[in-house]
Write a protein that holds these residues in place. Structure first.
Motif, short mmCIF file in Angstrom:
data_model
loop_
_atom_site.label_atom_id
_atom_site.label_comp_id
_atom_site.label_asym_id
_atom_site.label_seq_id
_atom_site.Cartn_x
_atom_site.Cartn_y
_atom_site.Cartn_z
N TRP A 139 -0.68 -3.82 -5.62
CA TRP A 139 0.12 -2.69 -5.18
C TRP A 139 1.22 -2.41 -6.19
O TRP A 139 1.74 -3.34 -6.83
N SER A 148 -2.88 0.22 -6.43
CA SER A 148 -2.56 1.06 -5.28
C SER A 148 -1.07 1.36 -5.28
O SER A 148 -0.26 0.56 -4.79
N PHE A 182 2.28 2.54 -3.97
CA PHE A 182 2.79 2.64 -2.60
C PHE A 182 3.51 3.98 -2.47
O PHE A 182 4.74 4.04 -2.41
N THR A 197 -1.69 3.96 -1.63
CA THR A 197 -1.50 3.46 -0.27
C THR A 197 -0.72 4.46 0.57
O THR A 197 0.27 5.03 0.11
N TRP A 209 0.78 -8.54 -3.95
CA TRP A 209 1.99 -7.81 -3.56
C TRP A 209 3.18 -8.46 -4.27
O TRP A 209 3.60 -9.54 -3.89
#
Length: 354
Positions: free
Chosen positions: A46, A70, A72, A107, A338
Motif C-alpha cells: 500500500w 495500491s 490509499f 484502495t 503496510w
C-alpha cells in the motif's frame, strides 16, 4: 539509518521449532508436507497518500520486487459518493509505476458510522448504486482494478451481521464480475478470521469472486488496547489455518506490518502510531537496547517520557523473517506490506528470500 544484519537462518529452522512448540498444529494444511518447491513470493504494498512522494520513491527503488501498488487514495462516503484523498489519481505516479511494470490498484477505504455500510450492503438497490460509483473511479484513470478496504462492516450488531455478511459477499461478487468484464482486477482487504473475530467475512465467497483476498495480519494488540506485539507466529498459524481452507492459495495475500504502536503504560488513551523508521530513531535516541521478544519474534523497548513510562512494539526485518516462516509453511506465495516508506530496508531481502 544503518541497516542491522538479520539472521536468515530463522527462515529454515523456525517451521520445525513452531511445530515442536505447538504453534503449527499437527494435521494443519502445509506446503512443507510435500517435496514440491515453494512458489516464488510476490510482494505488493500500500502507498499512503499522507507520505506520497516518499512512498512513491520507495516503490520505484524496489520495483523489481513489486507486483502491485495500491495507493490509499479513495474514501467511500455513501452508496453513491466516493471521494479522493489529497493527491488521489496523480497521473505521474500511475504512469511511473506502470513504466516499471507495476500494477496500480488503488484502495477505497471508508470510515462510515456503525451500521451505515451494513445498510448499503443489505439493500440490492444501494449495492448496485455503489458498484456504479466504484466503476466510475476505476474508469477515471488507467487503473488495473480496485482494492476494497471496508473495515467498519466488521462490528455489525449481532442481529444483523448475518445479513451484512451475505450482502457484502453479494456485493463483491457483483463488483468483481463487472470489473472482470472490463478486464480489471478485483481485490478485497479483510481483517483476520479467527475463533473470536472476522465472522462477518464470507471467506469462501470472497475468495471465489475476487482476484486477491488480502488478510490484514496485524493489530493483534492495537492502539486502544493493552501494549503487546502486532502479531505472533502462533496467531499467524490460527489465521492461516482458516484462510487457506477457505480461500484458494493463489488468491490469498498475507498482510505484513512495517509499523508499530507507542503506548503510555498504565494510562488510558490511544497509542501513538510509529513506522519502523520512527521506532528505530526513537530507540536510538533513548539509548534503549534492541530486544526481540522470544514469544512473538517482535522487537520492543521501553523508555521514560518525563514521568510517563512508555513502551513501543513494532516490526522489523528480523521479526518479519520469523513470521514469514509460518506463511511459507502454509504455502501462501503472496504478501502485501503496510506500508511503503514505513519499513525496515532490510525487509526487502527477507521477502526476496521467500
Amino acid at each position: 539509518m544503518a541497516r542491522r544484519r538479520i539472521h536468515l537462518t530463522a527462515l529454515t529452522v523456525l517451521p520445525a521449532l513452531l511445530l515442536l512448540t505447538g504453534a503449527l498444529a499437527p494435521g494443519a494444511a502445509r506446503a512443507d508436507a510435500t517435496d514440491a518447491p515453494a512458489p516464488p513470493r510476490t510482494v505488493s504494498a500500500w502507498l499512503p497518500y499522507w507520505d506520497q512522494e516518499n512512498a512513491y520513491q520507495d516503490a520505484l527503488a524496489h520495483a523489481a520486487q513489486l507486483r502491485t501498488v495500491s495507493p490509499f487514495w479513495y474514501e467511500t462516503k455513501s452508496a453513491t459518493r466516493v471521494d479522493g484523498h489529497p493527491g488521489a489519481g496523480e497521473r505521474r505516479i500511475v504512469n511511473g509505476l506502470h513504466a516499471k511494470g507495476i500494477q496500480v490498484v488503488p484502495t477505497v477505504m471508508e470510515q462510515m458510522k456503525p451500521g451505515a455500510l451494513g445498510a448499503v450492503m443489505t439493500s440490492p438497490a444501494r449495492r448496485a448504486e455503489h458498484i456504479d460509483a466504484l466503476l466510475a473511479v476505476v474508469r477515471s484513470r488507467a487503473y488495473d482494478g480496485i482494492d476494497l478496504d471496508y473495515e467498519t462492516i466488521a462490528p455489525s450488531p449481532d442481529d444483523t451481521y448475518r445479513a451484512v455478511r451475505t450482502g457484502y459477499a453479494d456485493f463483491v461478487t457483483g463488483l468483481c464480475a463487472r470489473l472482470h468484464a472490463l478486464r480489471k482486477q478485483c481485490f478485497v482487504t479483510v481483517t483476520p478470521k479467527t475463533r473470536t473475530s472476522g465472522r462477518v467475512w464470507d471467506y469462501e465467497r470472497l475468495g471465489a469472486a475476487a482476484d486477491r483476498v488480502r488478510v490484514m495480519a496485524y493489530n493483534l494488540h492495537w492502539a486502544e488496547g493493552a501494549p503487546g506485539p502486532l502479531s505472533t507466529p502462533q496467531w499467524y498459524d490460527e489465521i492461516l489455518a482458516t484462510a487457506t481452507a477457505q480461500v484458494p492459495l493463489a488468491k490469498l495475500e498475507m498482510g505484513l506490518p512495517a509499523y508499530g504502536w507507542n503506548w503510555a503504560v498504565g494510562k488510558k488513551g490511544r497509542a501513538q502510531h510509529v513506522t519502523w523508521k520512527d521506532a528505530e530513531a526513537l530507540r536510538r535516541k533513548e539509548k534503549a537496547p534492541y530486544t526481540l521478544d522470544p514469544g512473538s519474534s517482535t522487537p520492543h523497548f521501553t523508555y521514560k517520557d518525563g514521568t510517563t513510562r512508555r513502551t513501543v512494539w513494532y516490526q522489523d526485518a528480523r521479526g518479519t523473517a520469523a513470521h514469514l516462516a509460518v506463511v511459507r509453511a502454509y504455502g501462501v506465495p503472496h504478501t502485501v506490506l503496510w506500508a511503503l516508506g514505513f519499513e525496515d530496508p532490510a525487509v526487502w531481502k527477507v521477502l526476496a528470500d521467500g
